[in-house]
Structures are given as C-alpha cells and as structure tokens.
Design a protein around this motif. Structure first.
Motif, PDB file in Angstrom:
ATOM      1  N   THR A 156       0.891  -1.003  -0.109  1.00 54.01           N
ATOM      2  CA  THR A 156       0.058  -0.196  -0.038  1.00 54.01           C
ATOM      3  C   THR A 156       1.004   1.302  -0.022  1.00 54.01           C
ATOM      4  OG1 THR A 156      -0.042   0.259   2.378  1.00 54.01           O
ATOM      5  CG2 THR A 156      -1.803  -1.418   1.459  1.00 54.01           C
ATOM      6  N   GLU A 157       0.414   2.574  -0.270  1.00 57.15           N
ATOM      7  CA  GLU A 157       1.105   3.503  -0.522  1.00 57.15           C
ATOM      8  C   GLU A 157       1.430   3.805   1.182  1.00 57.15           C
ATOM      9  OE1 GLU A 157       2.625   7.143  -2.087  1.00 57.15           O
ATOM     10  OE2 GLU A 157       1.423   5.283  -3.065  1.00 57.15           O
ATOM     11  N   GLU A 158       0.856   3.744   2.073  1.00 57.53           N
ATOM     12  CA  GLU A 158       1.355   4.060   3.468  1.00 57.53           C
ATOM     13  C   GLU A 158       2.509   3.026   3.722  1.00 57.53           C
ATOM     14  OE1 GLU A 158      -0.351   3.687   8.156  1.00 57.53           O
ATOM     15  OE2 GLU A 158      -1.720   3.072   6.577  1.00 57.53           O
ATOM     16  N   GLN A 159       2.407   1.873   3.357  1.00 57.69           N
ATOM     17  CA  GLN A 159       3.417   0.766   3.549  1.00 57.69           C
ATOM     18  C   GLN A 159       4.816   1.302   2.912  1.00 57.69           C
ATOM     19  OE1 GLN A 159       1.495  -2.734   2.457  1.00 57.69           O
ATOM     20  NE2 GLN A 159       1.796  -3.793   4.085  1.00 57.69           N
ATOM     21  N   MET A 160       4.583   1.787   1.805  1.00 62.32           N
ATOM     22  CA  MET A 160       5.812   2.253   1.086  1.00 62.32           C
ATOM     23  C   MET A 160       6.471   3.436   1.581  1.00 62.32           C
ATOM     24  SD  MET A 160       4.888   1.552  -2.990  1.00 62.32           S
ATOM     25  CE  MET A 160       3.302   2.207  -2.961  1.00 62.32           C
ATOM     26  N   LEU A 161       5.538   4.515   2.009  1.00 64.25           N
ATOM     27  CA  LEU A 161       6.145   5.641   2.912  1.00 64.25           C
ATOM     28  C   LEU A 161       6.758   5.036   4.233  1.00 64.25           C
ATOM     29  CD1 LEU A 161       3.210   7.977   2.651  1.00 64.25           C
ATOM     30  CD2 LEU A 161       5.165   8.108   1.506  1.00 64.25           C
ATOM     31  N   LEU A 162       6.133   4.332   4.745  1.00 62.93           N
ATOM     32  CA  LEU A 162       6.981   3.765   6.081  1.00 62.93           C
ATOM     33  C   LEU A 162       8.370   3.024   5.793  1.00 62.93           C
ATOM     34  CD1 LEU A 162       3.789   2.385   8.298  1.00 62.93           C
ATOM     35  CD2 LEU A 162       5.244   4.303   8.567  1.00 62.93           C
ATOM     36  N   HIS A 201      24.751  -3.192   4.736  1.00 68.10           N
ATOM     37  CA  HIS A 201      23.633  -3.695   5.765  1.00 68.10           C
ATOM     38  C   HIS A 201      22.365  -3.160   5.596  1.00 68.10           C
ATOM     39  CE1 HIS A 201      21.859  -4.784   9.685  1.00 68.10           C
ATOM     40  NE2 HIS A 201      21.590  -3.276   9.794  1.00 68.10           N
ATOM     41  N   ILE A 202      22.316  -1.678   5.508  1.00 67.12           N
ATOM     42  CA  ILE A 202      21.002  -1.241   5.388  1.00 67.12           C
ATOM     43  C   ILE A 202      20.293  -1.566   4.101  1.00 67.12           C
ATOM     44  CG2 ILE A 202      20.059   1.311   5.037  1.00 67.12           C
ATOM     45  CD1 ILE A 202      22.171   2.390   6.738  1.00 67.12           C
ATOM     46  N   THR A 203      20.940  -1.823   3.073  1.00 63.87           N
ATOM     47  CA  THR A 203      20.516  -2.034   1.578  1.00 63.87           C
ATOM     48  C   THR A 203      20.017  -3.414   1.939  1.00 63.87           C
ATOM     49  OG1 THR A 203      21.892  -0.530   0.531  1.00 63.87           O
ATOM     50  CG2 THR A 203      20.778  -2.350  -0.901  1.00 63.87           C
ATOM     51  N   THR A 204      20.615  -4.492   2.318  1.00 65.40           N
ATOM     52  CA  THR A 204      20.263  -5.845   2.369  1.00 65.40           C
ATOM     53  C   THR A 204      19.017  -5.981   3.359  1.00 65.40           C
ATOM     54  OG1 THR A 204      22.369  -6.698   1.966  1.00 65.40           O
ATOM     55  CG2 THR A 204      20.977  -8.054   2.870  1.00 65.40           C
ATOM     56  N   PHE A 205      19.089  -5.202   4.643  1.00 66.32           N
ATOM     57  CA  PHE A 205      18.136  -5.298   5.568  1.00 66.32           C
ATOM     58  C   PHE A 205      17.084  -4.586   5.031  1.00 66.32           C
ATOM     59  CE2 PHE A 205      16.030  -3.876   9.421  1.00 66.32           C
ATOM     60  CZ  PHE A 205      16.230  -5.090  10.269  1.00 66.32           C
ATOM     61  N   SER A 206      17.154  -3.697   4.262  1.00 62.26           N
ATOM     62  CA  SER A 206      15.749  -3.021   3.942  1.00 62.26           C
ATOM     63  C   SER A 206      15.208  -3.952   2.714  1.00 62.26           C
ATOM     64  CB  SER A 206      15.989  -1.543   3.382  1.00 62.26           C
ATOM     65  OG  SER A 206      16.741  -0.950   4.440  1.00 62.26           O
ATOM     66  N   LEU A 207      15.840  -4.095   1.801  1.00 63.49           N
ATOM     67  CA  LEU A 207      15.317  -5.300   0.866  1.00 63.49           C
ATOM     68  C   LEU A 207      14.620  -6.671   1.398  1.00 63.49           C
ATOM     69  CD1 LEU A 207      18.134  -5.117  -1.901  1.00 63.49           C
ATOM     70  CD2 LEU A 207      15.928  -4.038  -2.097  1.00 63.49           C
ATOM     71  N   GLY A 208      15.196  -6.988   2.350  1.00 62.77           N
ATOM     72  CA  GLY A 208      14.493  -8.101   3.120  1.00 62.77           C
ATOM     73  C   GLY A 208      13.232  -7.626   3.860  1.00 62.77           C
ATOM     74  N   ALA A 212       9.656  -9.084   3.072  1.00 63.02           N
ATOM     75  CA  ALA A 212       8.710  -9.667   4.374  1.00 63.02           C
ATOM     76  C   ALA A 212       7.463  -8.995   4.262  1.00 63.02           C
ATOM     77  CB  ALA A 212       9.495  -9.544   5.644  1.00 63.02           C
ATOM     78  N   LEU A 213       7.368  -7.767   4.057  1.00 65.30           N
ATOM     79  CA  LEU A 213       6.100  -6.704   3.978  1.00 65.30           C
ATOM     80  C   LEU A 213       5.186  -7.115   2.689  1.00 65.30           C
ATOM     81  CD1 LEU A 213       7.021  -3.218   4.442  1.00 65.30           C
ATOM     82  CD2 LEU A 213       5.483  -4.421   5.860  1.00 65.30           C
ATOM     83  N   ALA A 214       5.882  -7.587   1.608  1.00 63.88           N
ATOM     84  CA  ALA A 214       5.061  -8.192   0.447  1.00 63.88           C
ATOM     85  C   ALA A 214       4.433  -9.431   0.748  1.00 63.88           C
ATOM     86  CB  ALA A 214       5.923  -8.096  -0.729  1.00 63.88           C
ATOM     87  N   ALA A 215       5.398 -10.525   1.429  1.00 64.58           N
ATOM     88  CA  ALA A 215       4.806 -11.677   1.734  1.00 64.58           C
ATOM     89  C   ALA A 215       3.736 -11.576   2.899  1.00 64.58           C
ATOM     90  CB  ALA A 215       6.008 -12.495   2.134  1.00 64.58           C
ATOM     91  N   ALA A 216       3.784 -10.556   3.749  1.00 64.78           N
ATOM     92  CA  ALA A 216       2.831 -10.415   4.748  1.00 64.78           C
ATOM     93  C   ALA A 216       1.553  -9.965   4.253  1.00 64.78           C
ATOM     94  CB  ALA A 216       3.369  -9.660   6.104  1.00 64.78           C
ATOM     95  N   THR A 217       1.424  -9.171   2.892  1.00 64.15           N
ATOM     96  CA  THR A 217       0.488  -8.239   2.626  1.00 64.15           C
ATOM     97  C   THR A 217      -0.487  -9.377   1.638  1.00 64.15           C
ATOM     98  OG1 THR A 217       1.545  -6.261   2.642  1.00 64.15           O
ATOM     99  CG2 THR A 217      -0.296  -6.333   1.254  1.00 64.15           C
TER     100      THR A 217
END
Length: 243
Positions: A156-162, A201-208, A212-217
């Motif tokens: 969602t738009e909110e998820q992408m902003l967060l 770290h930040i890139t790998t962690f963020s992609l992960g 996870a968000l996409a899977a949960a959605t």
C-alpha cells in the motif's frame, strides 16, 4: 518574501559567499534566534547593508545558508537520476544509501553543513515549510519512487512511505547519534570502510524487510490481492537483490 535576484560583480558574489559561509557557522552554533546579523557581519567582514542587498533580511540569509548546507551535503545524490536506465532498483537503493551516508558522514563538507540542517530539524523555524518544499520533499519523493518500483504493486502507499522512512531512519541513526554510538562501542571514530559496511547492511536489511512486507500483504486464497485493487501501476517484479 525572497529577495529579488540581481546581477552581481565578482567582488559582490564573493561577499555573498562569505556571508553564507559565516551565517552557516553562526546559525549552526547559536541557532537562528540567538544568532545576530552583527555576529555574521563580523565573521564575514561585511556590513549589514550587504545582508540587506543580497538577501533582504536575516530570515532569507538563514534559508540560503540552510539550503546551501544541505545542497553541499547531498550534491552527489542529485547528480544522477534516481534509477539510471537499465539499473536494477536494488542497485539504485544501494546507490541512494551510499550517496546519503557519504554526504552526511564524509569529511568533504564543513561540519556546519550538517549541524545547521540538524538544528533546523530539532528547533524548527518559520523557514521549515519552505525548506521542506524545496529541499526535503524532492529527496523524499526520489526515495519513495525507488521503493515504489521495488514494491511493484504489492504494498500500500502507507507501507511504501513507512518503508522509505525506515531506510532513512537507519541512515540518520549513525549520523545524529554518532557520538553516543562511538562511546557505546568504546571508539573515537568510525573505522575506515565503515560506510561500505553500513551501505551493505542497510540495503540488504531494507530489501529483506520489503520482501517480508510483501509476503505478509499477500491475501488468503480467494481474496483479491492488493495488486488488483491498488492504483499503483508499477510492473510486478522481485524485491530480491540480483533478481
């Protein structure tokens, strides 16, 4: 109201530059409210009339110093498109994180560039709305645009902003809390190569996290997916780096 732009001589341009540099240091050290034009003029070897001529008033001088500091910190970030032609969005995210961290943690810019921006965030002035519109919003939209391509209609738009604010939050922790973190780690400075490690770290962690968000959605069987109902038109794709 911003001052009317004037054609200036080399000497006049030099005076303007000295005023911005002096003002940046004074504002970063004392804050907008405590800083005076007399302090700035003394440091810049200029008079109050020069401030009035080039900037109109103290408020506009402050904004120009604030914008100059931020522009110098993030010059590399805006030197190229958010996503280059043919560039994987995962690589674009890593490039953004690197440019952001190198600008804020690197030694290329005077310290006041960082301090004046941090001070405006902590002690907002009447210039904050203008600063957000001209400086922060373009940076924010660029980052969210990268997340939108990575999300490919699955969030969602909110998820992408967060998600984007989580990326920036990770970066800012190591900038704004640097002295505290160094003391926790019993160090006096970040180690050589630390930015490389942090970018990875930040890139790998963020992609992960996005994965996870996409899977949960994902909807339960028989339910409509967010991709079917969202207004987001980005093409579907994987969030995994290198995919």
């Amino acid at each position: 109201m911003p001052p009317i732009k004037k054609k200036v001589s080399a000497a006049s341009a030099a005076t303007r530059g000295r005023l911005i540099e002096a003002a940046g240091e004074v504002f970063a050290t004392h804050g907008y409210r405590a800083a005076t034009v007399q302090m700035i003029c003394q440091k810049a070897r200029a008079n109050v009339a020069a401030i009035n001529y080039h900037f109109g008033d103290k408020e506009n001088l402050y904004f120009e110093a604030l914008r100059h500091g931020r522009d110098q910190l993030l010059a590399e970030l805006f030197a190229e498109p958010a996503i280059k032609p043919g560039e994987p969005p995962e690589a674009a995210l890593g490039r953004f994180v690197r440019s952001y961290l190198e600008g804020l943690l690197g030694a290329a810019s005077p310290d006041w560039h960082r301090r004046i921006v941090a001070r405006e965030m902590a002690e907002p002035t009447a210039m904050l709305d203008r600063f957000v519109k001209t400086c922060i919003r373009p940076q924010h939209d660029r980052g969210v645009g990268i997340i939108r391509v990575l999300a490919a209609g699955r969030l969602t738009e909110e998820q992408m902003l967060l998600a984007w604010r989580s990326v920036i939050g990770q970066c800012l922790l190591y900038v704004n809390c640097r002295e505290a973190l160094l003391r926790v780690d019993q160090k006096t400075a970040y180690a050589e190569g630390f930015i490389d490690e942090l970018v990875q770290h930040i890139t790998t962690f963020s992609l992960g996290g996005l994965e996870a968000l996409a899977a949960a959605t994902r909807p339960a069987p028989g339910q409509k997916s967010h991709r079917q109902t969202t207004l987001n038109k980005a093409p579907h794709g994987s969030l995994r780096a290198g995919a």
